[in-house]
Design a protein around this motif. Structure first.
Motif, short mmCIF file in Angstrom:
data_model
loop_
_atom_site.label_atom_id
_atom_site.label_comp_id
_atom_site.label_asym_id
_atom_site.label_seq_id
_atom_site.Cartn_x
_atom_site.Cartn_y
_atom_site.Cartn_z
N PRO A 42 48.31 -1.42 9.69
CA PRO A 42 47.36 -0.31 9.64
C PRO A 42 46.38 -0.24 10.81
N ARG A 43 46.47 -1.19 11.76
CA ARG A 43 45.67 -1.05 12.98
C ARG A 43 46.17 0.10 13.84
N PHE A 44 47.39 0.54 13.58
CA PHE A 44 48.02 1.59 14.37
C PHE A 44 48.28 2.81 13.50
N SER A 45 48.28 3.97 14.13
CA SER A 45 48.40 5.23 13.40
C SER A 45 49.46 6.11 14.05
N TYR A 46 49.77 7.19 13.37
CA TYR A 46 50.71 8.17 13.93
C TYR A 46 50.48 9.52 13.27
N CYS A 47 50.92 10.55 13.95
CA CYS A 47 50.99 11.89 13.36
C CYS A 47 52.40 12.42 13.57
N THR A 48 52.75 13.45 12.83
CA THR A 48 54.10 14.02 12.91
C THR A 48 54.03 15.54 12.93
N TYR A 49 55.14 16.11 13.33
CA TYR A 49 55.40 17.52 13.03
C TYR A 49 56.73 17.56 12.30
N VAL A 50 56.72 18.15 11.12
CA VAL A 50 57.92 18.28 10.30
C VAL A 50 58.10 19.76 10.00
N ASP B 60 51.69 16.81 4.99
CA ASP B 60 52.91 16.15 5.45
C ASP B 60 53.80 17.08 6.26
N PHE B 61 53.79 18.36 5.94
CA PHE B 61 54.67 19.30 6.62
C PHE B 61 53.90 20.09 7.67
N GLY B 62 54.67 20.63 8.65
CA GLY B 62 54.01 21.24 9.78
C GLY B 62 53.31 20.15 10.58
N PRO B 63 52.19 20.49 11.24
CA PRO B 63 51.42 19.44 11.93
C PRO B 63 50.69 18.59 10.91
N SER B 64 51.04 17.33 10.82
CA SER B 64 50.52 16.47 9.75
C SER B 64 49.10 16.00 10.04
N THR B 65 48.52 15.39 9.03
CA THR B 65 47.31 14.60 9.23
C THR B 65 47.71 13.31 9.94
N ILE B 66 46.77 12.41 10.16
CA ILE B 66 47.04 11.15 10.84
C ILE B 66 47.16 10.04 9.80
N PHE B 67 48.25 9.29 9.89
CA PHE B 67 48.56 8.24 8.93
C PHE B 67 48.41 6.86 9.56
N ALA B 68 47.86 5.91 8.83
CA ALA B 68 47.90 4.51 9.23
C ALA B 68 49.33 4.00 9.02
N ALA B 69 49.81 3.23 9.96
CA ALA B 69 51.16 2.69 9.84
C ALA B 69 51.21 1.69 8.69
N ARG B 70 52.19 1.83 7.85
CA ARG B 70 52.31 0.97 6.68
C ARG B 70 52.49 -0.50 7.08
N GLY B 71 53.26 -0.73 8.14
CA GLY B 71 53.53 -2.11 8.55
C GLY B 71 52.36 -2.79 9.22
#
Length: 297
Positions: free
Chosen positions: A34-42, A21-32
């Motif tokens: 799940p056909r769509f995904s996202y990654c983050t940097y925290v 979850d922190f730093g460069p994240s893994t890739i998450f399916a969007a909860r709303g």
């Protein structure tokens, strides 16, 4: 005292959160959706941040280089107390191989603007942040998305960077969507809010050598062809200049960067985008609500 199973589970969860979850994240399916995904940097030291976190969203182009853009903005996020969110809108979500649906915000029953807002809300909840307003950036197809999202949801943005869109939606009340905004209310259930738009720090950027037209010239019978589809100009720089004039004629201040010796390459424009965001962020944190520095807005 020996560790209990609950202690072990909590330790394992903390380790997994730190890793994924922190730093460069893994890739998450969007909860709303799940056909769509996202990654983050925290930033890993979020708890020690000097000021409340802000959110920068970067939307990929047709090539879907969403992780690369996340990585390119990681250091900016770390040093400016920001998080980065990069969505993935895959090709062919409806099974038809369409590469371009997200650029128009609507594809069949999908509203890509609402999908993105759901991702923003999901990340805000996860990290207990207020992302009622955020910065939105995009290049090429992502630039088209940002252009149109900014017209539809200006109240959600403190900054918008529109990078090298192949097609532009002008602030033209005499033409229908997507060329203009005349029927925006009928299409999206939401009217243009010029007052809110004037409060957004707007940036436009394109390479000076970005002059190929094969991918951006609309032909009769084409997927997005409509009267006026090519009227904004022949090349991306010409179309972005027309978009800038359209915004400014409506009282919206725009910062334009035309980058020397750059063709159609979003990664070579990252530095200018970050410079703009840093300036807009300083103004926001000084009480400027994201207005363009010196704009008086």
């Amino acid at each position: 005292m020996p560790a209990t199973p609950t202690d072990t589970l909590q330790t394992d969860d903390s380790r997994a959160r730190a890793m994924y979850d922190f730093g460069p994240s893994t890739i998450f399916a969007a909860r709303g959706d799940p056909r769509f995904s996202y990654c983050t940097y925290v930033p890993p030291r979020i708890a020690q941040a000097a000021q409340p976190m802000e959110l920068v969203v970067f939307v990929h182009g047709t090539g879907r280089s969403f992780v690369e853009y996340r990585d390119a903005f990681a250091e900016f996020a770390r040093w400016n107390d920001c998080m980065v969110l990069c969505p993935l809108f895959p090709v062919g979500v409806l099974g038809d191989g369409n590469r371009d649906g997200f650029k128009q915000l609507r594809e069949g029953d999908i509203r890509y603007d609402e999908v993105l807002l759901g991702m923003v809300d999901e990340v805000a909840e996860k990290f207990q942040c207020d992302f009622g307003r955020f910065a939105l950036c995009g290049y090429s197809g992502g630039g088209q998305f940002v252009n149109r999202f900014t017209l539809l949801h200006p109240e959600r943005l403190w900054a918008a960077s529109i990078g090298a869109p192949g097609s532009v939606t002008l602030l033209d009340p005499e033409r229908d969507w997507w060329v203009g905004v005349r029927d925006m209310q009928a299409r999206f259930g939401k009217a243009l809010d010029l007052d809110a738009l004037r409060r957004v720090a707007v940036h436009m950027i394109v390479g000076k050598a970005d002059i190929e037209t094969w991918e951006i010239t609309h032909q009769p019978g084409g997927k997005f062809y409509m009267p006026g589809a090519n009227d904004a100009g022949r090349t991306r720089p010409e179309r972005l200049q027309t978009l800038k004039r359209s915004f400014e004629n409506a009282g919206v201040a725009v910062t334009l960067d035309v980058v020397e010796n750059v063709s159609h390459d979003g990664m070579k424009c990252v530095g200018e985008i970050q410079d703009f965001l840093a300036s807009a962020l300083r103004a926001r944190r000084a009480g400027g609500n994201g207005s363009r520095p010196g704009s008086g807005a």
